[in-house]
Design a protein around this motif. Sequence first.
Motif: not given
Length: 534
Positions: A436-445
């Motif tokens: 889920l950290l990957l999902v968070a990084a994409f949303a932040s970008t």
Amino acid sequence: MSRWNRNTLSARRQSDVISTSASDDTHSFSGHSLQISSKESKANGGSNIELMVSVLLIPITVGCYVYSFGLYANELKENLNLSQSELTTLSSAIFCAGVLQWVPGIIVDKYGERFSMLVGAFLGSSGMVLYWFIAKTYITIEPRWMLVPGLTALTVLIYLSECLIYGSVFKIIVKVCHDTKGTIVGVAKGQVGLGAGVFVMLFSCFPTKSHLDILLLMAAFFVVFNSCLPFFGGIPSTIHGGRPDPFTKHHLYLIYLSMFLCALLVVGQSLWGLYTGIGDADNDAVDEPQEQRELDEAAEGGHIDYLKFLIVLAAWTGPLVSMLFLKRSEHSRLPLSEPSSNGTMSKDKELRASYNLIQMLQTPAAWLLAWTLIMLAGAGVSVTQSVGQMVQALEFPKSTTPAALALFAVGNATSRVVTGAVSEGFVQSGIPRPALLLVAAFASTVAHALLAMADDEFEFLISLALAGIAFGMYHPLLILIVGELFGPKYLASNFLFFDGLSLAGGSLVVNKFISQHVYEAHLEEGQKTCIGRG
């Protein structure tokens, strides 16, 4: 334990092996039998529901100071004649103090949760009051060069005091909750994120013209809630294993209701203030938004809006307190480690190591996790600490600042709650929680890309809300991942180390160096304030 965890960490046999006997009320800890009777349970803090209601009332007070700096930053800058560099230094100090966050964690692990909460309450509230005296220039720091270091030291004191309470809350949750651990961690993290928005509403009920006066309000609530609840709310000096998971689905409904009502009130008022502020812009009244005029009228009349204050307080505390009157869960008492699906303790979890801080830092997983969290935290910190300057530079009405902070806080809080619950579904489906950290990084970008292109207030606010969602995702994941990777015994010191390092590193790299460099590069010669989109 997931394959990702097994490949990263070499399991070592835990020194204190916890085994469960056939009886629901008997446990064996390192070979010593312990009988848990109802009388002993009361002596150790009473019912779990009383304990958890007290614990869930606290997190909003912890988040108010950290996430409300942007509300009074401009006034602080004007009162003390600070440069933009000095202001960003103060804002960054809130999070740079995180490099010492492991110290409160060790205190919590060693001296217990209740003691840590009481110490944190009195130190934090005293620091806020002293900060207010300095910011209002009632106390003058001489020589002038000592002003910023002095305020920075106060900021560090307040922040570390909050960490004593913060670490205690989440250690209690992880110890007490089992099946609902992810959900309750997400809820508590959501309350921390919603704290700034709730306090903006409470602040607007009082007859004052200064945003700096919110520091006094925060100090009062901080000391009352965090000193009274440990004594009268069923929080024992130390929480032990062997407590049942206290929540039924009806308890969870009430917890969600409290979050929903607070978010609804915060967003409603902020959007109304923004709407009336936009209307005033057509009449050249941009410098006096709706919220400020209401404060001026309240100051002239000398009255407090008791109805609004009670509505906000009831939305926050009412559903949580009403959990005391619901039917209680009748689960068997369980040891601290999580049970397997058939009701017996998983052998893998039973032998799982608990790493102290030094041991944890010797693993590659710790540093991979740290780098990911630093980037996610920095993206959110740069928004919360610079929103006032962004609004000013884009020449939006001043009413946009509290609206932006409120929307960011609500997106942040909602994301924390949802992520905590969703992560449990990921784990049950065999997907490791760190995915889920990957999902968070994409949303932040995506959020920051939209923020860079925002050209009107609607786009600006939507971008900030999405940034709040991305920022909120990593908070519950941090606690849950650290507990699963490195064990629960030293959870307070371990997760507070990551929490502090991520905020400190992100604040320095993104908020201090990058944001300050971009801001100052667009200043006109001899000016301290950046105006314009270019």
